[in-house]
Write a protein that holds these residues in place. Structure first.
Motif, mmCIF file in Angstrom:
data_model
loop_
_atom_site.group_PDB
_atom_site.id
_atom_site.type_symbol
_atom_site.label_atom_id
_atom_site.label_comp_id
_atom_site.label_asym_id
_atom_site.label_seq_id
_atom_site.Cartn_x
_atom_site.Cartn_y
_atom_site.Cartn_z
ATOM 1 N N ILE A 316 7.922 3.635 64.943
ATOM 2 C CA ILE A 316 8.968 2.174 64.797
ATOM 3 C C ILE A 316 8.776 0.901 63.587
ATOM 4 O O ILE A 316 9.932 0.259 63.368
ATOM 5 C CB ILE A 316 8.713 1.325 66.094
ATOM 6 C CG1 ILE A 316 6.958 1.477 66.219
ATOM 7 C CG2 ILE A 316 8.041 2.184 67.467
ATOM 8 C CD1 ILE A 316 6.759 0.023 67.525
ATOM 9 N N ASP A 317 7.925 1.238 63.014
ATOM 10 C CA ASP A 317 7.539 0.497 61.762
ATOM 11 C C ASP A 317 8.744 1.787 60.588
ATOM 12 O O ASP A 317 8.900 0.375 59.653
ATOM 13 C CB ASP A 317 6.306 0.053 60.996
ATOM 14 C CG ASP A 317 5.423 -0.896 61.778
ATOM 15 O OD1 ASP A 317 6.835 -1.515 62.739
ATOM 16 O OD2 ASP A 317 4.672 -0.601 62.016
ATOM 17 N N ASP A 339 2.294 4.453 48.869
ATOM 18 C CA ASP A 339 3.213 3.450 48.349
ATOM 19 C C ASP A 339 4.349 3.095 49.210
ATOM 20 O O ASP A 339 5.473 2.126 49.795
ATOM 21 C CB ASP A 339 4.726 3.728 47.456
ATOM 22 C CG ASP A 339 5.195 4.875 47.950
ATOM 23 O OD1 ASP A 339 4.684 5.879 48.937
ATOM 24 O OD2 ASP A 339 6.564 5.317 47.338
ATOM 25 N N LYS A 340 4.125 2.838 51.435
ATOM 26 C CA LYS A 340 4.750 2.840 51.841
ATOM 27 C C LYS A 340 3.309 1.844 52.904
ATOM 28 O O LYS A 340 2.511 1.578 52.402
ATOM 29 C CB LYS A 340 4.518 4.097 52.902
ATOM 30 C CG LYS A 340 6.053 4.467 51.789
ATOM 31 C CD LYS A 340 5.664 6.370 53.325
ATOM 32 C CE LYS A 340 6.990 7.061 52.000
ATOM 33 N NZ LYS A 340 8.174 7.068 52.508
ATOM 34 N N ASN A 341 4.011 1.148 54.172
ATOM 35 C CA ASN A 341 3.226 1.174 55.018
ATOM 36 C C ASN A 341 2.318 2.364 55.450
ATOM 37 O O ASN A 341 1.929 2.552 56.143
ATOM 38 C CB ASN A 341 3.996 0.362 56.268
ATOM 39 C CG ASN A 341 5.174 -0.748 55.778
ATOM 40 O OD1 ASN A 341 4.754 -1.835 54.739
ATOM 41 N ND2 ASN A 341 6.033 -0.145 56.591
ATOM 42 N N SER A 342 0.501 1.302 55.605
ATOM 43 C CA SER A 342 -0.064 2.030 55.877
ATOM 44 C C SER A 342 -0.628 1.690 57.281
ATOM 45 O O SER A 342 -0.518 0.470 57.571
ATOM 46 C CB SER A 342 -1.531 2.003 55.138
ATOM 47 O OG SER A 342 -1.480 2.173 53.505
ATOM 48 N N GLY A 343 -1.101 2.546 58.063
ATOM 49 C CA GLY A 343 -1.858 2.622 59.317
ATOM 50 C C GLY A 343 -2.708 1.906 59.288
ATOM 51 O O GLY A 343 -3.269 1.685 58.472
ATOM 52 N N TYR A 344 -3.529 2.457 60.066
ATOM 53 C CA TYR A 344 -4.722 2.215 60.742
ATOM 54 C C TYR A 344 -5.634 3.294 60.103
ATOM 55 O O TYR A 344 -6.025 4.325 60.481
ATOM 56 C CB TYR A 344 -5.085 2.176 61.943
ATOM 57 C CG TYR A 344 -4.494 -0.038 62.336
ATOM 58 C CD1 TYR A 344 -5.341 -0.816 62.072
ATOM 59 C CD2 TYR A 344 -3.447 0.202 62.740
ATOM 60 C CE1 TYR A 344 -5.257 -2.358 62.765
ATOM 61 C CE2 TYR A 344 -3.103 -0.896 63.052
ATOM 62 C CZ TYR A 344 -4.327 -2.603 62.789
ATOM 63 O OH TYR A 344 -2.589 -3.155 63.831
ATOM 64 N N PRO A 396 -5.372 7.250 57.307
ATOM 65 C CA PRO A 396 -3.877 6.483 58.245
ATOM 66 C C PRO A 396 -2.935 6.371 58.709
ATOM 67 O O PRO A 396 -2.294 5.675 58.676
ATOM 68 C CB PRO A 396 -4.079 4.733 57.133
ATOM 69 C CG PRO A 396 -4.451 5.546 55.653
ATOM 70 C CD PRO A 396 -5.642 6.279 55.879
ATOM 71 N N TYR A 397 -2.449 7.540 57.599
ATOM 72 C CA TYR A 397 -1.454 7.493 57.778
ATOM 73 C C TYR A 397 -0.534 9.504 57.571
ATOM 74 O O TYR A 397 0.320 9.545 58.282
ATOM 75 C CB TYR A 397 -0.269 7.005 56.135
ATOM 76 C CG TYR A 397 1.235 7.473 55.526
ATOM 77 C CD1 TYR A 397 2.617 6.847 56.228
ATOM 78 C CD2 TYR A 397 1.573 8.174 55.049
ATOM 79 C CE1 TYR A 397 3.519 6.985 55.982
ATOM 80 C CE2 TYR A 397 2.906 8.971 54.818
ATOM 81 C CZ TYR A 397 3.917 8.181 55.248
ATOM 82 O OH TYR A 397 4.858 7.924 55.435
#
Length: 461
Positions: A316-317, A339-344, A396-397
């Protein structure tokens, strides 16, 4: 690399654990003494190297050709002692090759249940994502009993030629009796706001077009195709009713993991894939070649709530929009997303079959009989790669589609990586697209089309 897939198929070597004195080996072991056969199938590898095969008759003849080995074992003189040892060595060697029991210790005269799971060709692990997902629903015990009776028919349908229709009929009647007698108990497990839908599904399960009574009629007609279609319809209704009984998690998460996003049920993610080189995907039946293809996966928070929740939040992000894919013989991996939004960095999360809740930061030992609720050994399984810093955590990704191939699996049909990764879903639409994906292809978009209402984010907990 975060996902250490084996580059070659694991090979099994036959180790000879009988210690035979060198003098005895020189006298009784000829170059032709490699394999003993009891009408067993010789592996292709043996045939390729032209390894000779001796039968018990050959061994008897070989013993008969040894003039100084007596026929009788009743030898009182010392002169025959060494000859008796030679004969025993031959017998031990013969037994070693003719049975799978290694002579490591005299207490190893049985195969452990764990090894039977790994090496038995009859290991009943789910072979489709739909079956694995249905088994993972934490539903009412009566519904699970109905499900088990019906799923057994799937195995009976595989029997060639004469089908055991009498047994199938007994299974359906047993399921029908439970559904009828335990109606109140089944519907009592459905939340109040879903009671009406539950009653409708229950009635459909019994008397609907694809219900149990219709399935009985198909069995009485002894038409395997009709039985297969009716069975699939009944099982779909069972799954729908079970999902109504499981509106959330059936266990409490450990307190230290409440800071992670979590999915408290099922979700559906839809990927749109495009070719990186400008080529097209193969056309659907009667259609035209496509520049993009759609894949849907069902993600399961019942068995992997933290992993599925983290993945849903990334979707969703928009974290996977534009992600490149990489093809290997065993998997299709997303990029690492540095290089992107990392998760947990979610801990490795695997729910063992028969257990109430997942295990964290630990793998399963298949050889000890541990099997996950969501197995990796299914074509199109979706799992997270390992963290680059610790195999106790998932990346995380980075995720991957597993391209299960029974030719690269153990004799029980289990992947050699089974129980080592967090599987959190399965490809349910677009499985035929997976083998067409190549390195450089791109996820044009990823959308959470169902399950947003079951996603709990840390600041909402």
């Amino acid at each position: 690399m975060a996902f250490p897939l084996p580059s070659a198929i694991a090979t099994h070597k036959l180790a000879l654990n009988v210690r035979v004195p060198s003098s005895t080996r020189r006298q009784i072991l000829k170059p032709t003494h490699f394999i003993f056969c009891f009408n067993s199938k010789i592996p292709e590898r043996s045939a390729r190297f032209r390894i000779p095969c001796l039968s018990i008759k050959d061994v008897s003849k070989e013993l008969a050709d040894q003039p100084d080995i007596p026929i009788s074992l009743n030898m009182p003189t010392k002169r025959h002692k060494k000859k008796l040892e030679r004969l025993i060595a031959v017998i031990l060697l013969f037994i070693q090759f003719s049975c799978p029991i290694p002579f490591v210790g005299w207490d190893s005269w049985s195969i452990s249940p764990g090894k039977a799971v790994l090496y038995s060709p009859d290991t009943k692990v789910p072979r489709t994502g739909e079956l694995a997902l249905r088994r993972a629903i934490p539903a009412n015990t009566n519904m699970k009993a109905i499900q088990d009776s019906l799923e057994e028919i799937s195995y009976l349908l595989r029997i060639p030629q004469r089908k055991p229709y009498g047994t199938m009929e007994g299974n359906v009647k047993r399921a029908l009796k439970i559904a009828t007698d335990e109606k109140d108990s089944i519907l009592a497990s459905v939340p109040t706001n879903l009671k009406e839908k539950g009653s409708t599904l229950h009635a459909s399960l019994i008397d609907g077009k694809g219900g149990l009574r219709a399935l009985l009629d198909s069995i009485n007609e002894k038409d395997p195709d009709k039985v297969s279609v009716g069975l699939a319809s009944s099982l779909d209704t069972v799954a729908e009713l079970e999902l109504l009984q499981a509106p959330g998690l059936s266990f409490l998460l450990p307190e230290q993991y409440l800071k992670y996003p979590r999915l408290t049920g099922r979700g559906i993610v839809e990927f749109t894939i495009e070719k990186g080189d400008g080529s097209t995907f193969s056309p659907e039946a009667g259609g035209e070649a496509r520049k993009t293809a759609t894949i849907q996966i069902v993600i399961d928070g019942y068995s992997a709530p933290l992993t599925a929740g983290n993945f849903a939040k990334l979707v969703i992000d928009g974290a996977y929009n534009g992600a490149r894919l990489y093809f290997t013989d065993q998997a299709i991996l997303s990029d690492k997303g540095l290089d992107k939004n990392s998760g947990y960095s979610v801990p490795l999360e695997i729910k063992p079959s028969g257990q109430f809740e997942p295990l964290y930061r630990t793998t399963l030992s298949v050889q000890d009989g541990e099997l996950p609720v969501l197995p990796l050994s299914v074509y199109g399984a979706v799992a997270m790669a390992h963290s680059e810093t610790s195999e106790e955590y998932s990346s995380p990704y980075q995720f991957f589609f597993y391209l299960y191939d029974k030719r690269n699996a153990g004799l029980g049909g289990l992947s050699f990586d089974e129980g080592q990764f967090t599987v959190f879903g399965y490809t349910t639409i677009g499985r035929e697209i997976l083998p067409q994906i190549k390195t450089g292809d791109v996820i044009q978009s990823a959308k959470l089309v169902e399950g947003l209402d079951r996603l709990i984010l840390p600041n909402e907990s």
